[in-house]
Design a protein around this motif. Structure first.
Motif, PDB file in Angstrom:
ATOM      1  N   GLU A   1     -23.046 -73.684  30.940  1.00 19.22           N
ATOM      2  CA  GLU A   1     -24.275 -74.667  31.167  1.00 19.22           C
ATOM      3  C   GLU A   1     -24.763 -75.011  29.744  1.00 19.22           C
ATOM      4  O   GLU A   1     -25.023 -76.308  29.474  1.00 19.22           O
ATOM      5  CB  GLU A   1     -25.542 -73.885  31.917  1.00 19.22           C
ATOM      6  N   ALA A   2     -24.826 -73.947  28.763  1.00 20.52           N
ATOM      7  CA  ALA A   2     -25.014 -74.336  27.414  1.00 20.52           C
ATOM      8  C   ALA A   2     -24.420 -75.349  26.704  1.00 20.52           C
ATOM      9  O   ALA A   2     -24.695 -76.148  25.924  1.00 20.52           O
ATOM     10  CB  ALA A   2     -25.176 -73.209  26.375  1.00 20.52           C
ATOM     11  N   GLU A   3     -22.994 -75.441  27.043  1.00 17.08           N
ATOM     12  CA  GLU A   3     -21.984 -76.351  26.549  1.00 17.08           C
ATOM     13  C   GLU A   3     -22.422 -77.808  27.177  1.00 17.08           C
ATOM     14  O   GLU A   3     -22.098 -78.612  26.530  1.00 17.08           O
ATOM     15  CB  GLU A   3     -20.557 -76.110  26.772  1.00 17.08           C
ATOM     16  N   ASN A   4     -22.747 -77.835  28.368  1.00 16.62           N
ATOM     17  CA  ASN A   4     -22.956 -78.983  29.070  1.00 16.62           C
ATOM     18  C   ASN A   4     -24.341 -79.767  28.533  1.00 16.62           C
ATOM     19  O   ASN A   4     -24.370 -80.996  28.891  1.00 16.62           O
ATOM     20  CB  ASN A   4     -22.983 -79.112  30.622  1.00 16.62           C
ATOM     21  N   ALA A   5     -25.180 -78.970  27.774  1.00 17.55           N
ATOM     22  CA  ALA A   5     -26.331 -79.577  27.318  1.00 17.55           C
ATOM     23  C   ALA A   5     -25.955 -81.022  26.358  1.00 17.55           C
ATOM     24  O   ALA A   5     -25.031 -80.783  25.650  1.00 17.55           O
ATOM     25  CB  ALA A   5     -27.200 -78.695  26.679  1.00 17.55           C
ATOM     26  N   GLU A   6     -26.857 -81.535  26.207  1.00 13.64           N
ATOM     27  CA  GLU A   6     -26.625 -82.896  25.520  1.00 13.64           C
ATOM     28  C   GLU A   6     -26.306 -82.754  23.694  1.00 13.64           C
ATOM     29  O   GLU A   6     -25.670 -83.462  23.094  1.00 13.64           O
ATOM     30  CB  GLU A   6     -27.536 -83.765  25.586  1.00 13.64           C
TER      31      GLU A   6
END
Lengths: 70, 240
Positions: free
Chosen positions: B106-111
């Motif tokens: 989820e952290a990697e998917n952040a913009e």
């Protein structure tokens, strides 16, 4: 008669028997400088843990995290 | 029933340098094409490979947790084998997805999450876990070799000590002192023998017969060697 010195690296590993192929720092302890897997006598693992170790090292070798030959 | 799998994909760094999202999409779309469901997908690491794969020394590791029906696996494997972006992959069946992986994905998917560009192929790896291993093994080896060396060095020293009846002084002398004393005695004996043979070749046979006696006494004190020096030649032969 000269005694053979055998260093047992892992003792009582069976308390936490999960060995992951991604933990190459840990797996590297059970390899010789040439990249061979240490025997059970030298690693100190029980039969089941040694099989897990063997499997994890071979998986790590497959994805090029560990070398086949040192 | 679909099984959860943890798959590690090695991606070509050239594609990753162009666009990480594109490289990641190659894997995720292939999985979804075969009826798979992506649970987590994140960049695990970018590191130097232990050996070259298709001419690449470095690769980016993509860790994916996904569900896929068993009958779709052979087709999926064929697709990945034909794909040139995926250098290699390893898929393992797992029971559950770790919570840490979900949080990291989820952290990697952040913009605002940015992924560093992979270094060139010749760049050395930052972390080198093999060095620690080598040090440990070398320590073990050096201990073993040192032990063997000391064991080997002790054996020839013990032989001359055992011959005379000076068994009480032999263990008191350290391992380093005994080879020095034996080395000096042999050196003086050879030098003495050389001078004797040069001056008196007829007495050389008798002098060599006295040398073993000097060897046995020479290991204990250094003064014994000096006596032989003083008494070499005519004095030593006269006494006997």
């Amino acid at each position: 008669m000269a005694r053979r010195i055998i260093r047992i690296i892992a003792s009582k590993h069976c308390d936490d028997p999960v060995i992951n192929y991604k933990d190459i720092t840990y797996l590297g302890k059970f390899l010789t400088p040439q990249g061979q897997i240490l025997s059970r006598r030298r690693s100190g693992f029980c039969t089941q843990c040694q099989r897990q170790l063997k499997k994890a090292i071979k998986q790590a070798r497959h994805v090029a995290l560990l070398p086949f030959v040192g | 029933m679909a099984q959860i799998y943890e798959a590690m994909f090695l991606l070509d760094n050239q594609v990753v340098r162009e666009d990480w999202g594109k490289a990641k999409a190659i894997v995720t779309k292939t999985l979804e094409k075969h009826g798979g469901t992506i649970l987590t997908a994140r960049r695990w690491d970018e590191r130097k490979l232990a050996y070259m794969i298709e001419g690449n020394r470095r690769a980016t590791f993509l860790l994916v947790h996904h569900e896929i029906p068993g009958d779709a696996i052979p087709a999926m494997q064929r697709d990945f084998n034909l794909n040139e972006t995926v250098l290699r992959y390893l898929s393992l069946a797992v029971d559950v997805v770790p919570e840490e992986e979900q949080a990291l994905s989820e952290a990697e998917n952040a913009e605002d999450f940015t992924i560093p560009t992979p270094p060139p192929d010749d760049a050395p790896d930052e972390e080198e876990p093999r060095e620690d291993v080598d040090e440990d093994s070398l320590r073990g080896r050096s201990r073993g070799s040192a032990g063997e060396r000391s064991a080997n060095s002790k054996e020839p020293d013990k032989e001359p000590d055992e011959e005379p009846a000076a068994g009480a002084e032999a263990p008191a002398t350290s391992d380093t002192a005994s080879p020095e004393s034996s080395g000096t005695t042999t050196g003086t004996e050879s030098a003495a023998a050389g001078t004797e043979t040069a001056t008196e070749p007829a007495n050389a046979g008798s002098d060599t017969a006295t040398e073993p006696a000097n060897e046995s006494s020479g290991t204990e004190p250094v003064g014994a060697v000096d006596e032989t020096k003083d008494g070499d030649g005519a004095d030593g032969s006269k006494e006997l």
